[in-house]
Design a protein around this motif. Sequence first.
Motif, PDB file in Angstrom:
ATOM      1  N   THR A 155      95.592  38.938  29.980  1.00 30.36           N
ATOM      2  CA  THR A 155      94.117  38.344  30.282  1.00 30.36           C
ATOM      3  C   THR A 155      93.284  39.489  30.545  1.00 30.36           C
ATOM      4  N   VAL A 156      91.977  39.203  29.629  1.00 30.80           N
ATOM      5  CA  VAL A 156      91.126  40.471  29.431  1.00 30.80           C
ATOM      6  C   VAL A 156      89.610  39.772  29.770  1.00 30.80           C
ATOM      7  N   GLY A 176      94.858  51.544  37.287  1.00 28.00           N
ATOM      8  CA  GLY A 176      95.591  50.110  37.570  1.00 28.00           C
ATOM      9  C   GLY A 176      96.629  50.317  38.804  1.00 28.00           C
ATOM     10  N   LYS A 177      96.956  49.126  38.987  1.00 28.52           N
ATOM     11  CA  LYS A 177      97.877  48.938  40.091  1.00 28.52           C
ATOM     12  C   LYS A 177      98.718  47.727  40.143  1.00 28.52           C
ATOM     13  N   TRP A 178     100.042  47.646  40.736  1.00 30.95           N
ATOM     14  CA  TRP A 178     100.599  46.335  40.575  1.00 30.95           C
ATOM     15  C   TRP A 178      99.997  45.523  41.804  1.00 30.95           C
ATOM     16  N   THR A 179      99.719  44.361  41.642  1.00 29.20           N
ATOM     17  CA  THR A 179      99.342  43.397  42.689  1.00 29.20           C
ATOM     18  C   THR A 179     100.485  42.577  43.008  1.00 29.20           C
ATOM     19  N   ASP A 180     101.579  42.519  42.604  1.00 24.59           N
ATOM     20  CA  ASP A 180     102.774  42.024  42.913  1.00 24.59           C
ATOM     21  C   ASP A 180     103.823  42.707  42.011  1.00 24.59           C
ATOM     22  N   PHE A 233     100.452  43.563  36.837  1.00 24.51           N
ATOM     23  CA  PHE A 233      99.784  44.829  36.761  1.00 24.51           C
ATOM     24  C   PHE A 233      98.298  44.580  36.247  1.00 24.51           C
ATOM     25  N   GLU A 234      97.222  45.205  36.988  1.00 25.34           N
ATOM     26  CA  GLU A 234      96.126  44.881  36.980  1.00 25.34           C
ATOM     27  C   GLU A 234      95.212  46.091  36.837  1.00 25.34           C
ATOM     28  N   VAL A 261      85.811  46.297  32.389  1.00 24.46           N
ATOM     29  CA  VAL A 261      86.759  45.554  31.873  1.00 24.46           C
ATOM     30  C   VAL A 261      87.745  45.232  32.967  1.00 24.46           C
ATOM     31  N   HIS A 262      88.235  44.210  32.980  1.00 29.30           N
ATOM     32  CA  HIS A 262      89.630  43.812  33.854  1.00 29.30           C
ATOM     33  C   HIS A 262      90.651  43.196  33.103  1.00 29.30           C
ATOM     34  N   GLU A 263      91.768  43.819  33.170  1.00 30.19           N
ATOM     35  CA  GLU A 263      93.053  43.305  32.457  1.00 30.19           C
ATOM     36  C   GLU A 263      93.978  42.800  33.450  1.00 30.19           C
ATOM     37  N   ILE A 264      94.582  41.839  33.196  1.00 24.79           N
ATOM     38  CA  ILE A 264      95.995  41.328  33.839  1.00 24.79           C
ATOM     39  C   ILE A 264      97.062  41.352  32.890  1.00 24.79           C
ATOM     40  N   TRP A 265      98.036  42.188  33.315  1.00 27.42           N
ATOM     41  CA  TRP A 265      99.279  42.276  32.649  1.00 27.42           C
ATOM     42  C   TRP A 265     100.448  41.545  33.483  1.00 27.42           C
ATOM     43  N   HIS A 266     100.632  40.335  33.021  1.00 31.12           N
ATOM     44  CA  HIS A 266     101.737  39.687  33.917  1.00 31.12           C
ATOM     45  C   HIS A 266     102.931  39.628  33.304  1.00 31.12           C
TER      46      HIS A 266
END
Lengths: 142, 313
Positions: free
Chosen positions: B254-255, B205-209, B213-214, B239-244
């Motif tokens: 969001t998963v 994963g990485k920080w997109t802003d 974190f995605e 699987v894609h996760e978005i941790w905002h």
Amino acid sequence: MSGKVGAVVVMFVGLFAACVPLQAHHGNASFDVSKHPTVKGIVTEYVWANPHVYLKFDAKDENGQVQHWVVEASNPPDQTRQGWTKFSFKPGDEVELTMGSVARNGQPIGRFGFRGGIILNGKPFPPGAENAGDTGETVPKQ
Amino acid sequence: MAKCPMLSAIVLLACFFVPAVHAQLNDQPKGVAEELAKRKWNNSPPVKSFYSGQKNHGPAPVRDLSGIWDGTAEGGGQFKGPILHPALYPGSRADDDAGHPDETGVVNPLPFTAAGLEALKKNKPGDGVRAVDVANTNDPVDYGNPSGFPRMLFYELRVIELTQTKNQIIMLDEFDQHWRHIWTDGRPLPDINDVEPRFFGYSVGKWTDDYTFEADTVGVDDKTWLDNVGRPHSYDMSVHEIWHRVDYDKIELTVTVDDPKYYSEKWTGLNKLVLHRLSDDFDMEEFIYNGVETEDYNKSVAGEAARSGKPAK
């Protein structure tokens, strides 16, 4: 029941216990959610465990015969959220329970509802439960 | 059942099993939340209404998900499947709907491919519209397997702790004390043909802003289920996760599942599910389904409820 038949039944019960899967996160087939008897009795055992907390108590039926009731709650985290602890009940406590549902097979087995419904040593349990609102569960309003 | 093949038929007839109490606890007795907030050990999170009355602790810290988080209040239990795709019929809220052969007619049905439907039928869940009696279920979790990923997000998403190191974000899960790690050191995902399948897969994963974190995950063992109602996945799934991090007090999760072999299009199981920040001294209760306690439960409650007898009065 003959001795042989009884032995076979006992064997099957034992094998049944060995064969069922470990957990119990599943449907409602064994319980009748439309029945909510209120039963008064004396606590004999309280088990704080996964997958379910449960309470055993003795109560007399309409014929004066002692029934050994077992009533299950949810898991410890859920019950903690409702104000329960591992020490909420002890043998000898007097309880009056309105069941959320009871076993379809007529055995003295029930499930707790989540609001009202529990009188412990003459007082609503847990304290404040009488103020709780609709949880979507099956116990009717008291 | 395969463990006792000679008696399977008899046991199948005998097994009517006690269910779990599948309540979403949206209420609690007065004063309990306040009492729990003072507790130092074996804590349990409050219900949703409690959070709305709490003060906001300010803006989100930059690139920081660390903390103890509660998914329970917003319905993280997900006993009927992921929040956006429950295996329930419209208008249904009880456990009455069970035993159906497929998911036709459920709320927001999933886009199964033919192979996906075939795989679905092989999975016999204990919950949802296809629920079977416990004796018939082949839910791998019921037999002691870990729930795996993403089921740990689609089932019993209660209290989790997130912590960050130089190279990882680590997720500690209250349920069955699972954990997983997401590598943040820049490594690419592995070629799934070069690594062994894992229950929790391989995540990077990485920080997109500064507040988002995605993460992506591949290589999940296809023996795991996606959820508690038996939705399958293939080994090709990603699987894609978005941790905002919305603010100090909230994360939105969001998963999204991408598995073309079993689903004709991507689908999102959780969309901005709110996780509430718990206090830093929140001590998780143990929530471990273990064999000894469960066997006692089976004998004391489930076995008795399974006995034949007169109808309930």
